[in-house]
Design an enzyme around this catalytic site. Structure first.
Site, PDB file in Angstrom:
ATOM      1  N   LYS A 104      22.786 108.316 160.412  1.00  0.00           N
ATOM      2  CA  LYS A 104      23.526 107.151 159.928  1.00  0.00           C
ATOM      3  C   LYS A 104      23.695 107.232 158.407  1.00  0.00           C
ATOM      4  CE  LYS A 104      23.248 102.064 160.422  1.00  0.00           C
ATOM      5  NZ  LYS A 104      22.416 100.975 160.971  1.00  0.00           N
ATOM      6  N   SER A 185      24.877  97.762 163.755  1.00  0.00           N
ATOM      7  CA  SER A 185      25.598  98.446 162.703  1.00  0.00           C
ATOM      8  C   SER A 185      25.532  99.968 162.821  1.00  0.00           C
ATOM      9  CB  SER A 185      25.033  98.027 161.339  1.00  0.00           C
ATOM     10  OG  SER A 185      23.703  98.490 161.190  1.00  0.00           O
ATOM     11  N   SER A 209      20.558  96.573 165.530  1.00  0.00           N
ATOM     12  CA  SER A 209      21.546  97.569 165.106  1.00  0.00           C
ATOM     13  C   SER A 209      21.424  98.934 165.778  1.00  0.00           C
ATOM     14  CB  SER A 209      21.502  97.763 163.591  1.00  0.00           C
ATOM     15  OG  SER A 209      22.224  96.741 162.949  1.00  0.00           O
TER      16      SER A 209
END
Ligand code: NAG
Ligand code: NAG
Length: 321
Positions: A104, A185, A209
């Protein structure tokens, strides 16, 4: 020799050759175990695997927008892994050795990749070192393939930010239903694994997330207890809630990655020291059971689904049965 015997032998032979053909490596929907075996049997190289993913990224990413940056050194790292495997053929290398991993965009990598949490404000900034979890991945020979896109600043910038949107890349799409909410996210970590642009990814979670985008894109995410995985080098939101975890296509893969990234890190001192006491000796993999769901009772909360959704869900639930 009788005709029957010849027929019998040729049947065996054709059966045999069919089986060996079926054993050639299949890139789509592959798992860590498949890749590891194919490496060992010299049916696959890290370079071939990285080339496959780079092609998939070139083909799918302009539409799906799951990956914000591809590592320009990915092929060099793959060649290095292939070389290591050749010269260490007799040694048992880690099961993640030579396997590409997407991280990420809020997880620091000290390489050519930017670490920006999707924000234009951080483009070109220089991180002091790899994040703790990235160090652990590199130590076992995993290849950092690139950075996964994410909801900008992990949705902490504003409450009304669309899931999977950031100012650098735009809107990421759910590969199954383009109009659906891909969630966030850790959007790109989940969508890229679902779309075969990579098999292994890392996400982060403060409140949902990892679990939410994994669920929305039909992949497997694990949200570790805070402190089990180091937050060092991860753009923070809450030191009481932030955690880094794997997003993969199978439970087994997610557990294999968890085993590599958990543990003490002096750069996330009190939390990782405290949590590391609870890491089972020999890791988590030993607890994987193929029939782990046998005799278990699962509840379905129908209130969450519309009447169409529940029909589809019920079908899949019957498969589980
Ligand atoms: C594998 O071989 C390389 C040299 O090609 C060496 O630097 C490395 O330490 C070896 N790794 C292991 C795990 O034996
Ligand atoms: C990182 O950002 C810089 C802009 O400062 C850009 O030139 C570079 O291509 C980016 N790195 C990658 C791997 O995309």
């Amino acid at each position: 020799m009788s005709v029957l015997a010849i027929l019998f032998i040729s049947l065996i032979l054709s059966n045999f050759s069919n089986k060996t053909e079926a054993k050639t490596f299949s890139f789509k929907e592959t798992t860590i175990d498949d890749i590891h075996k194919a490496f060992k049997q010299n049916k696959l190289t890290s370079r071939q695997l990285v080339e496959f993913y780079l092609n998939e990224i070139q083909r799918s990413n302009p539409i799906l927008k799951g990956i914000i940056e591809v590592n320009p050194d990915a092929l060099i790292l793959a060649d290095k892994a292939d070389q290591e495997r050749k010269s260490n053929a007799s040694k048992s290398l880690s099961r993640l050795h030579g396997i590409p991993v997407l991280v990420k965009d809020n997880i620091a990598t000290k390489d050519k990749l930017n670490t920006t949490a999707g924000s234009l404000a951080l483009v070109g900034s220089i991180v002091p070192q790899d994040a703790g979890v990235v160090k652990k991945l590199r130590n076992v020979g995993a290849i950092i393939l690139g950075k996964a896109t994410m909801t900008e600043w992990a949705a902490s910038r504003a409450t009304n930010l669309p899931n999977g949107w950031n100012g650098r890349l735009g809107q990421a799409l759910d590969p199954y239903v383009a109009s659906a909410d891909p969630s966030g996210s850790s959007t790109g970590s989940a969508t890229s694994v679902a779309a075969n642009m990579v098999a292994v990814a890392l996400g982060t979670e403060t409140a949902g997330s990892i679990l939410s985008p994994s669920s929305a894109n039909s992949v497997v995410g694990i949200k570790p207890t805070v402190g089990l995985t180091s937050r060092a080098g991860v753009i923070p939101i809450s030191h009481r809630q932030d955690t880094v975890g794997p997003i993969c296509r199978t439970v087994t893969d997610a557990v294999e990655v968890l085993d590599v990234i958990v543990g003490f890190d002096r750069d996330d001192f009190p939390a990782t020291k405290k949590a590391s006491i609870y890491i089972p000796h020999g890791g988590y993999r030993q607890f994987l059971k193929a029939d782990g769901l046998r005799d278990k009772r699962l509840g379905i909360s129908k209130d969450f689904f519309g009447s169409n959704d529940i029909k589809t869900y019920q079908q899949h639930f019957n498969t589980l049965r």
